[in-house]
Write an enzyme that holds these catalytic residues in place. Structure first.
Site, PDB file in Angstrom:
ATOM      1  N   LYS A   1      -9.812   0.270  -2.465  1.00 42.78           N
ATOM      2  CA  LYS A   1      -9.752   0.028  -1.019  1.00 42.78           C
ATOM      3  C   LYS A   1     -10.178   1.290  -0.291  1.00 42.78           C
ATOM      4  CE  LYS A   1      -6.645  -1.223   2.794  1.00 42.78           C
ATOM      5  NZ  LYS A   1      -5.306  -1.767   3.180  1.00 42.78           N
TER       6      LYS A   1
ATOM      7  N   ASP B   1       0.870  -1.184   0.000  1.00 40.41           N
ATOM      8  CA  ASP B   1       0.000   0.000   0.000  1.00 40.41           C
ATOM      9  C   ASP B   1       0.901   1.227   0.000  1.00 40.41           C
ATOM     10  OD1 ASP B   1      -1.690  -2.152   0.576  1.00 40.41           O
ATOM     11  OD2 ASP B   1      -2.993  -0.953   1.869  1.00 40.41           O
TER      12      ASP B   1
ATOM     13  N   LYS C   1      -6.474   3.328  -3.308  1.00 45.71           N
ATOM     14  CA  LYS C   1      -6.861   3.339  -1.890  1.00 45.71           C
ATOM     15  C   LYS C   1      -7.079   4.783  -1.462  1.00 45.71           C
ATOM     16  CE  LYS C   1      -4.916   2.095   2.662  1.00 45.71           C
ATOM     17  NZ  LYS C   1      -3.795   1.400   3.349  1.00 45.71           N
TER      18      LYS C   1
END
Length: 217
Positions: free
Chosen positions: A181, A89, A152
């Site tokens: 996400k 991430d 994300k």
């Protein structure tokens, strides 16, 4: 719906101890969360605890500011994969995006994608709370062009986290070409479901156990 399989059980606090990470991993096994999301320092520990489970290991790159260079992020990604990370991430270079230095933003993501190719998924944290709507759209497109797997919303360290409106906006840009996400401020089952209904494929949360327990009441 098995809400647990949407969740990255998250602990990214700088003062997290080994005991806290062990507890996180054991909760992930107990509730069958999709992944744990932890700082790179703890990837080896998590790999050891989770070795006989189907829980994935996600770690963070360039976290939480995204301000280090693409080469440093690539090195961080390489080491994290070597240590056992399944997913990365990474935070975009927010300053470069604000400066309209779009080539730099894209190159930054590409550096990590190249290291991850065939070894790990890449989720690009665009930090929606710091961006205008046009910047959010641009960040999504750059992430797509760079070959990342997910967009994300947030680190959870810079104010407001995921919103349903942002998930809908991201979905309108990436469609089915990338996954999404939602993270930051998702603390109950009702909110998690709203994010999923808006288009989120994964939920990042530290209140994961509560979310699952709420789902079976």
């Amino acid at each position: 719906m098995d809400i647990a399989r949407f969740i990255d059980h998250t602990l990214l606090k700088p003062d997290a101890t080994e005991e806290m990470i062990e507890n996180l991993c054991n909760e992930a096994k107990k509730y069958n969360f999709y992944a744990v999301c932890i700082n790179p320092y703890y990837v080896k520990l998590a790999k050891n605890i989770l070795r006989n489970s189907n829980v994935k290991i996600a770690t963070v790159i360039g976290f939480p500011l995204g301000a280090n260079t693409g080469k440093i992020k690539a090195l961080e990604a390489e080491e994290s994969i070597k240590d056992g990370a399944d997913e990365l991430d990474m935070v975009i270079n927010i300053a470069a995006l604000k400066n309209k230095d779009y080539d730099k933003v894209k190159e930054d993501i590409e550096e990590v994608v190249k290291k991850a190719k065939g070894n790990a998924l890449v989720k690009v944290i665009i930090e929606t709370c710091l961006l205008t709507e046009d910047e959010k759209v641009r960040a999504c497109n750059l992430s797509l062009e760079a070959g990342a797997n997910f967009v994300k919303t947030s680190t959870g360290f810079n104010g407001k986290g995921a919103t349903v409106e942002d998930i809908r906006l991201i979905k309108s840009v990436v469609g089915d070409k990338m996954k999404i996400k939602a993270s930051g401020g998702i603390r109950d089952y009702e909110t998690a479901i709203k994010m999923i209904e808006a288009g989120a494929n994964r939920i990042g949360a530290s209140s994961s156990v509560k979310i699952v327990q709420d789902s079976i009441k």
